[in-house]
Motif scaffolding. Structure first.
Motif, PDB file in Angstrom:
ATOM      1  N   ASN A   1       0.943  -1.321  -0.124  1.00 52.14           N
ATOM      2  CA  ASN A   1      -0.022  -0.165  -0.014  1.00 52.14           C
ATOM      3  C   ASN A   1       0.968   1.250   0.003  1.00 52.14           C
ATOM      4  O   ASN A   1       0.162   2.322   0.204  1.00 52.14           O
ATOM      5  N   SER A   2       2.090   1.229  -0.335  1.00 52.01           N
ATOM      6  CA  SER A   2       2.502   2.239  -0.102  1.00 52.01           C
ATOM      7  C   SER A   2       3.864   2.265  -1.394  1.00 52.01           C
ATOM      8  O   SER A   2       3.852   3.394  -2.180  1.00 52.01           O
ATOM      9  N   SER A   3       4.659   1.313  -1.576  1.00 50.12           N
ATOM     10  CA  SER A   3       5.651   1.468  -2.519  1.00 50.12           C
ATOM     11  C   SER A   3       5.299   1.056  -3.836  1.00 50.12           C
ATOM     12  O   SER A   3       5.959   1.949  -4.642  1.00 50.12           O
ATOM     13  N   GLU A   4       4.195   0.392  -4.012  1.00 47.86           N
ATOM     14  CA  GLU A   4       3.722   0.252  -5.336  1.00 47.86           C
ATOM     15  C   GLU A   4       3.372   1.929  -5.979  1.00 47.86           C
ATOM     16  O   GLU A   4       3.335   2.232  -7.257  1.00 47.86           O
ATOM     17  N   LYS A   5       2.631   2.772  -5.007  1.00 49.63           N
ATOM     18  CA  LYS A   5       2.354   3.995  -5.421  1.00 49.63           C
ATOM     19  C   LYS A   5       3.222   4.917  -5.487  1.00 49.63           C
ATOM     20  O   LYS A   5       3.390   5.714  -6.704  1.00 49.63           O
ATOM     21  N   ALA A   6       4.400   4.833  -5.017  1.00 51.71           N
ATOM     22  CA  ALA A   6       5.572   5.821  -5.187  1.00 51.71           C
ATOM     23  C   ALA A   6       6.373   5.546  -6.443  1.00 51.71           C
ATOM     24  O   ALA A   6       6.528   6.131  -7.546  1.00 51.71           O
ATOM     25  N   ARG A   7       6.167   4.115  -6.694  1.00 47.68           N
ATOM     26  CA  ARG A   7       6.911   3.519  -7.923  1.00 47.68           C
ATOM     27  C   ARG A   7       6.214   3.996  -9.271  1.00 47.68           C
ATOM     28  O   ARG A   7       6.606   4.543 -10.272  1.00 47.68           O
ATOM     29  N   ALA A   8       4.856   3.900  -9.168  1.00 46.04           N
ATOM     30  CA  ALA A   8       3.920   4.187 -10.283  1.00 46.04           C
ATOM     31  C   ALA A   8       4.082   5.624 -10.623  1.00 46.04           C
ATOM     32  O   ALA A   8       4.304   6.222 -11.887  1.00 46.04           O
TER      33      ALA A   8
END
Lengths: 306, 306
Positions: free
Chosen positions: B85-92
């Motif tokens: 719920n955090s890393s995938e958003k930053a990466r996107a």
């Protein structure tokens, strides 16, 4: 809360030392801080003849008391600034304190020196606190040298030192950082200067004076609109409250690890000091700041008379 | 309030520069701060191959944008920490930003490296922020060296730098004071590190990102209870509010007059760096901190499986 040492009821609580003390053990704690502070940073020798600058406040009177207790050869020096409704009260406190305890005392009267502060305030167009500080430091040094003292002791406390160090650090002032500390050796026409209370906070000195029954002068000078460094002192009060001991570790850490890094900048500053062509006191200009103030005052008085 | 430059309505007001700017002139002001900051402290050469560490926040994305505008050869590096719920958003956010602008991007996945942060948090009994920082710095340096980059750029801003400098100064930490600055030359197995945003505050970067239409990731990490340095940052916010420009003069004053005083303490620290016997990266111990974490994780997983 009980005394950390003897378990009697405590009256002073010092989070920075993680300790609380009863009156008797607090006196021992305080005296140990002064004694160890002098020893650790080599402030005084046993044969030093010490001139103690006395303003009449809690710090300077506690200092005089503590140095006498530690058997140093002490003489008080008070500069009577000649400010109505203020100077006479401070002087009376000091004279009572010294005579009741058999302490030697020298008083320099700015009235007799031709520079009473009301006159300075009226005629010199510079911040009065800055001029007054300059004049006091001038006479401290002059009396020390003329009367054969080997050390001049002032009541600067940990809060004073931290506020000054912080201001110098914010500006990364190399020259000031090179010679801030509790001892400045005699050189270039300056007497040795020591600050034996550098480990004790204002609060600790106030408690000591109160518990030892030292009556001190505690009215602010009528000429100071607000003490200097006030904003920084508040900032440090908050830092200390959140992390007790921060003031002490900042200051002692500077002495151990900061000051040595700036030591090389001291020599450069010292080279610039010469003797005042008027009074012989050390200055960076031909005529020292205090002699220049005297000249300005004389001129102003002549103009007024004309 | 009108723009200081073109007199159009201003949208950004900067008391520390005694100025206000319209959007167009603010971009010019910002770019000049980056350009002049790089020039004045010799951060980058024209032929540097620059790896830019991208977290997805306003600082790192603004840095990437600005360096590309200034025609440096830049490649983004993102460490995907694998936090749900955090890393995938930053990466996107970062992948969109780079692809839409044609920026090169390298992503290192901690999942594939055998060190996803949830696993680290579960098994390593040390503050997660400290371990995560160590891991990120390790991969920043490793990718830079393995892929032939000559400089590693991070988005540290003036507030980050002042908070760190202040903490180091409170402790008078000679080794840390000897090498804090916007440029650390390549040495002892470390790539050159630069911080081109050292003259720009967090507020100034947020305004730049907003006005340039750079969408950035601004949710705090779910693992950080509260950002480090927070108390000191608040103290500095107050100091800056009372005396605009204090942060900048404290930091630049340190670079000009403080850092040189501590320079001699750098060599002593550098002597202690050797190569990790496992991965070859620089370390002060035989096996580097990240390889030791890997060993600990492997052991914990084996114990769990047993």
């Amino acid at each position: 809360m009980k005394c950390k040492v003897c378990k009697e009821p405590a009256v002073v609580c010092l989070p920075s030392h993680n300790a609380a003390f009863c009156p008797g053990c607090y006196e021992k704690f305080y005296m140990k801080q002064v004694r160890e502070g002098i020893r650790k940073r080599k402030l005084l020798n046993r044969d030093d003849k010490v001139l103690v600058a006395l303003s009449g406040g809690k710090d300077s009177l506690s200092l005089m008391y503590a140095l006498a207790e530690l058997d140093y050869d002490v003489t008080g020096l008070h500069i009577d600034l000649g400010i109505p409704n203020s100077s006479e009260k401070a002087r009376a406190v000091i004279e009572d304190f010294c005579s009741s305890r058999g302490f030697k005392l020298t008083v320099v009267e700015m009235e007799k020196e031709g520079m009473p502060m009301p006159l300075v305030k009226k005629h010199i167009r510079r911040p009065i606190c800055s001029v007054c500080g300059k004049v006091k430091r001038h006479y401290f040094n002059r009396v020390a040298l003329e009367q054969g003292f080997t050390a001049l002791a002032t009541g600067h406390n940990l809060d004073d030192e931290v506020a000054r160090l912080f201001a110098n650090t914010l500006r990364w002032d190399q020259a000031y950082l090179s010679d801030q500390g509790p001892v400045l050796p005699a050189e270039n026409g300056f007497a040795k200067k020591v600050k034996p209370l550098y480990r004790l906070s204002e609060y600790e000195n106030a408690n000591f004076a109160f518990l030892q029954g030292i009556p001190y002068h505690h009215l602010p000078c009528p000429y100071s609109g607000g003490a200097s460094f006030t904003a920084h002192k508040m900032l440090w009060r908050d830092l200390e409250f959140k992390s007790p001991g921060t003031k002490r570790s900042f200051y002692e850490g500077f002495l151990d690890r900061g000051a040595p890094a700036f030591a090389s900048f001291h020599e450069r500053k010292a080279e610039e000091v010469i003797a005042c062509t008027d009074c012989g006191c050390p200055t960076s200009a031909g005529v020292c700041g205090v002699c220049r103030i005297k000249v300005q005052l004389d001129r102003a008085l002549k103009d007024e008379g004309a």
